[in-house]
Design a protein around this motif. Sequence first.
Motif, short mmCIF file in Angstrom:
data_model
loop_
_atom_site.label_atom_id
_atom_site.label_comp_id
_atom_site.label_asym_id
_atom_site.label_seq_id
_atom_site.Cartn_x
_atom_site.Cartn_y
_atom_site.Cartn_z
N ILE A 111 0.86 -1.18 0.00
CA ILE A 111 0.00 0.00 0.00
C ILE A 111 0.90 1.23 0.00
N ARG A 112 0.38 2.33 -0.51
CA ARG A 112 1.14 3.58 -0.52
C ARG A 112 1.01 4.27 0.83
N ALA A 113 2.09 4.87 1.29
CA ALA A 113 2.10 5.63 2.55
C ALA A 113 2.34 7.10 2.21
N LEU A 114 1.37 7.93 2.51
CA LEU A 114 1.45 9.34 2.15
C LEU A 114 2.19 10.17 3.19
N PRO A 122 10.83 2.41 0.80
CA PRO A 122 10.63 2.51 -0.66
C PRO A 122 9.98 1.25 -1.21
N SER A 123 8.85 1.42 -1.86
CA SER A 123 8.09 0.28 -2.36
C SER A 123 8.66 -0.19 -3.69
N PRO A 124 9.03 -1.44 -3.84
CA PRO A 124 9.58 -1.93 -5.12
C PRO A 124 8.54 -2.03 -6.21
N VAL A 125 7.25 -1.98 -5.89
CA VAL A 125 6.21 -2.07 -6.91
C VAL A 125 5.61 -0.71 -7.23
N ASP A 126 6.16 0.37 -6.63
CA ASP A 126 5.61 1.71 -6.86
C ASP A 126 6.73 2.71 -7.11
N ARG A 129 8.48 4.76 -4.32
CA ARG A 129 7.77 5.73 -3.49
C ARG A 129 7.57 5.17 -2.08
N PRO A 130 7.40 6.04 -1.08
CA PRO A 130 7.19 5.54 0.28
C PRO A 130 5.95 4.66 0.37
N GLY A 131 6.09 3.53 0.99
CA GLY A 131 4.97 2.61 1.11
C GLY A 131 5.13 1.69 2.30
N TYR A 242 -2.39 6.68 5.87
CA TYR A 242 -2.32 8.09 6.23
C TYR A 242 -1.74 8.29 7.62
N GLU A 243 -1.83 7.28 8.48
CA GLU A 243 -1.37 7.43 9.86
C GLU A 243 0.16 7.50 9.91
#
Length: 269
Positions: A111-114, A122-126, A129-131, A242-243
């Motif tokens: 899941i993405r972390a905003l 760092p997400s390897p599938v995104d 991006r932070p995840g 979001y948390e």
Amino acid sequence: MSSPDLVPDDLWERVAPLLPPHPPRRRRHPGRLPIDDRMALAGIIYVPRTGVAWRDVPAAVIGCSGVTCWRRLRDWTEAGVWPRLHQLLLSELRAAGLLDLDTAAIDGSHIRALKRGDHVGPSPVDRGRPGSKHHLIVDVHGTPLAASVTGGNRHDVTQLLPLLDKVPPIRGVRGRPRRKPRGLYADRGYDYPSRRRLRTRGITPVIARRGTPHGSGLGAVRWVVERTFAWLHQFKRLRVRYEHRADLHQGLLDLACSLICLRRLRTSF
């Protein structure tokens, strides 16, 4: 959607005994009475279901502000309310013959972390991006037995044993409580060195081997964990993190698992 709709009687009867008591009020200048716990729980459930921010919780509908709901979520998470609620419902499912602990399946979902915070990577599938990542183990019916949150760059195999250790002692029938399945299905991401570690625990691994072509046929059993991820991500607040605090996101994840277990209890009778 109102407070009674969000917190029906059968849910409240199980949650209320687990909540910590409010601190004693001062005799002089006691201040305002604390908000009713059932209203606060309604707000806590409203946020993951709708995905709104805590400041946007409709106080006219829920009965209290979103800040109050967030504070109760923080306090109840630190008091361990959600894992105990999940354990209670799992025991009820086992007592009703609706829980199969002989076979389990495990998987992870990104899941993405905003927001930055604990268990973000760092997400390897995104595209880096932070995840974060949800790890889930379910029984043969897709009932969630345990769930955890890690950084998006953590490999699935590193969370296999910690997730198994997180399965609570499940009562409901005579004899010792059960904590582990007899067989565990997983994809090839869990291949090595999980087999030896599972066998030492008395669990038979059924894992696709690395380097072999797809089409092992194990998906005929493992699909239930993918379906449970779909159930969890119906809670919009769990699709994107979001948390900032990982323990609060874990609390919402445990609460969602409990609501899935309660829904299975309802539909069985």
